[in-house]
Design a protein around this motif. Structure first.
Motif, short mmCIF file in Angstrom:
data_model
loop_
_atom_site.label_atom_id
_atom_site.label_comp_id
_atom_site.label_asym_id
_atom_site.label_seq_id
_atom_site.Cartn_x
_atom_site.Cartn_y
_atom_site.Cartn_z
N SER A 149 0.83 -1.21 0.00
CA SER A 149 0.00 0.00 0.00
C SER A 149 0.86 1.26 0.00
CB SER A 149 -0.92 0.01 1.23
OG SER A 149 -0.15 0.02 2.43
N LYS A 150 2.08 1.11 0.45
CA LYS A 150 3.01 2.25 0.50
C LYS A 150 3.61 2.54 -0.88
CE LYS A 150 5.07 5.15 3.42
NZ LYS A 150 4.31 6.13 4.21
N TRP A 151 3.61 1.54 -1.75
CA TRP A 151 4.28 1.70 -3.04
C TRP A 151 3.60 2.75 -3.91
CZ3 TRP A 151 4.66 -4.20 -4.63
CH2 TRP A 151 5.37 -4.88 -3.63
N THR A 152 2.28 2.74 -3.92
CA THR A 152 1.54 3.63 -4.81
C THR A 152 0.96 4.83 -4.07
OG1 THR A 152 -0.44 2.30 -4.46
CG2 THR A 152 0.93 1.75 -6.37
N GLU A 153 1.46 5.04 -2.87
CA GLU A 153 0.93 6.16 -2.09
C GLU A 153 1.22 7.47 -2.79
OE1 GLU A 153 2.78 7.34 1.74
OE2 GLU A 153 0.86 6.73 2.59
#
Length: 412
Positions: A60-64
C-alpha cells in the motif's frame, strides 16, 4: 567461456559493492566529545535495511500519492553525508534538555539552502533556528542541537583540539538498531534501542516478564499517570529538578496517581463604568487540570517538613505550592505526607512494591502543549503510553504506539 570469465568477477564486484553499501560500517565515533556523559547511537545502515524490508512488505506504501511541497528540498538533496552511525550526545554540566549532534556536509551551501527551505531562520554567524532546533554550519560540518549554548565549546573540542582517545561504536552498541549510553569516568552503561512494529523498547535486559505484567495491570485502570518509586529511584529523578533535593527532603518512597480533566477557569478583572464606579468583570476559559494524590514517605518527617517550609512550599492554608496545580492540601502522618488535589479527589492505587512510571497519552494533554508544532502534536498523538520500569539493575522503557495499518518506521 568468455561469458563465465566476465560473470564471476562481476558477481564478486556486485557482492563487494552490496557489502560496503549495506553492511560495512566505519565504527570510529569522531563526533563524540571527551566530556560527553551520555551518547545516543543510531545504526543508520541497520535502520535503512529495516525500512526497506518494511516498505517491501507493505504494498500500500508503493503507490501512495504524496503531495510534496516543491519549495522544500528533500533530505537526500540536503548536502549532508549519510553517516554509518548517527552520534547524538549530551555534555557534562549542561541542562538535561541540551543534546547535540554533528554531521559532515558534502556541500555547506546546499545544506544552508535546505535549512531555509525548511523555514529555519538565520540568527547570523551561520546559525539557524526553527522552534527548539538550532543549527550551525562550521566549515564542512553541521552542529545540530536543542540549544546553541555549547556550539563554540563543541567546535573547540571536536575541530580545533580533537581528543586523542577516540571512542568506537562497539563500546556502545551490540547488534541493536541503536543504543543510549551513560558515561561516568571509564564506566559505560549501555541500553539497547529496538524499533518494532508499533513500539520502541529501551532496555539493558531481556528479562522483562515481571515488568510487563505491571503494564498489563495498569492499563486496565485507565489512569493518566501511575508512579511508584523507592528511595534510589526518587533520588535519581529528583536530580532533574534539583541536585540536592532528594538528600535534603529525605524522601524514601513516592506513590502517585493522577487523571486529567478539562475545567472552566474564572478570570476576575476590574474596570470602571461611565461614572467611574469600579465594576467586576468575569471571563471564562477552558483549562486542563489534573486530579491527583501523592504519597511521600520519609524516615525523618520532621526534617522533611522543615525543609518544605524553608523552601516556602507550604503556605498558611496547608497547600503544597511546589505543585503548580492548585488547589491542593498536604497532610502529615507518621510515615510521611499525603498531597491531594481538593477540587475533585481521587483514590491512590494500591502499593505493589515495584519501581515504575506509567504515562497514558491523552488528547487533553496534547491540546495543552501549545509550544509544540502541528507535526509534533501529530507524532505524539500516535503514542498510546510510555512506561519506565526498574527491578534491581534491570531497566526497561517501552513507548507503545497505537496500532495502525503501517509499522512505526513507515508512519514516522
Amino acid at each position: 567461456m568468455k561469458k563465465k570469465k566476465i560473470i564471476v568477477p562481476l558477481t564478486l564486484l556486485l557482492a563487494a559493492a552490496f557489502y560496503f553499501v549495506f553492511f560495512y560500517k566505519n565504527k570510529a565515533l569522531k563526533f563524540v566529545p571527551e566530556n560527553a556523559d551520555a551518547v545516543v547511537l543510531i545504526d543508520v545502515k541497520k535502520l535503512t535495511g529495516q525500512y526497506i524490508l518494511s516498505f517491501i512488505a507493505h504494498p500500500s506504501k508503493w503507490t501512495e500519492n504524496k503531495t510534496k511541497d516543491k519549495k522544500t528540498i528533500s533530505l537526500k538533496d540536503s548536502g549532508i553525508k549519510t553517516p554509518d552511525f548517527l552520534q547524538i550526545f549530551h555534555l557534562k554540566d549542561t541542562k538535561f534538555s541540551e543534546w547535540y549532534c554533528v554531521v559532515e556536509l558534502k556541500d555547506p551551501q546546499q545544506f544552508s539552502a535546505y535549512l531555509k527551505s525548511c523555514q529555519f531562520a538565520s540568527k547570523g554567524k551561520n546559525i539557524f533556528r526553527k522552534d527548539q532546533i538550532f543549527v550551525k554550519i562550521e566549515g564542512g560540518k553541521g552542529i545540530i542541537g536543542t540549544s546553541d549554548q555549547a556550539f563554540g565549546h563543541i567546535n573547540k573540542l571536536l575541530f580545533q583540539s580533537p581528543g586523542k582517545n577516540m571512542l568506537t561504536a562497539d563500546e556502545f552498541i551490540d547488534n541493536s538498531l541503536g543504543s543510549i549510553s551513560f558515561i561516568s569516568g571509564q564506566k559505560i552503561q549501555n541500553f539497547s534501542i529496538e524499533l518494532k512494529a508499533d513500539e520502541i523498547e529501551i532496555k539493558n535486559t531481556s528479562e522483562t516478564g515481571s515488568l510487563a505484567s505491571i503494564v498489563a495491570d495498569i492499563q486496565n485502570k485507565n489512569r493518566f499517570l501511575e508512579v511508584e518509586l523507592d528511595a534510589r529511584n526518587v533520588k535519581k529523578y529528583a536530580r532533574f529538578f534539583d541536585e540536592k533535593l532528594a538528600d535534603s527532603a529525605q524522601i524514601g518512597y513516592l506513590k502517585a496517581t493522577a487523571n486529567l480533566e478539562q475545567v472552566n477557569d474564572t478570570i476576575i478583572s476590574y474596570g470602571y463604568d461611565d461614572n467611574f464606579n469600579e465594576i467586576e468583570k468575569k471571563t471564562f476559559q477552558k483549562i486542563i487540570q489534573p486530579n491527583y494524590v501523592i504519597d511521600l514517605q520519609s524516615a525523618a518527617t520532621g526534617r522533611t517538613w522543615e525543609y518544605f517550609q524553608h523552601k516556602r512550599w507550604i503556605n498558611a492554608q496547608n497547600q503544597f505550592t511546589a505543585i503548580p496545580f492548585q488547589p491542593n492540601n498536604i497532610e502529615r502522618n507518621n510515615s510521611g505526607f499525603v498531597i491531594k488535589s481538593t477540587r475533585k479527589p481521587i483514590v491512590l492505587s494500591p502499593k505493589i512494591k515495584e519501581n515504575y512510571i506509567f504515562i497514558r497519552n491523552s488528547p487533553l494533554l496534547i491540546s495543552s502543549l501549545s509550544i509544540l508544532s502541528p507535526a509534533e502534536k501529530k507524532l505524539l498523538s500516535d503514542i498510546e503510553f510510555i512506561f519506565y520500569g526498574n527491578k534491581a539493575q534491570d531497566y526497561w522503557v517501552k513507548i507503545k504506539a497505537k496500532k495502525g495499518e503501517l509499522p512505526l518506521i513507515l508512519r514516522w
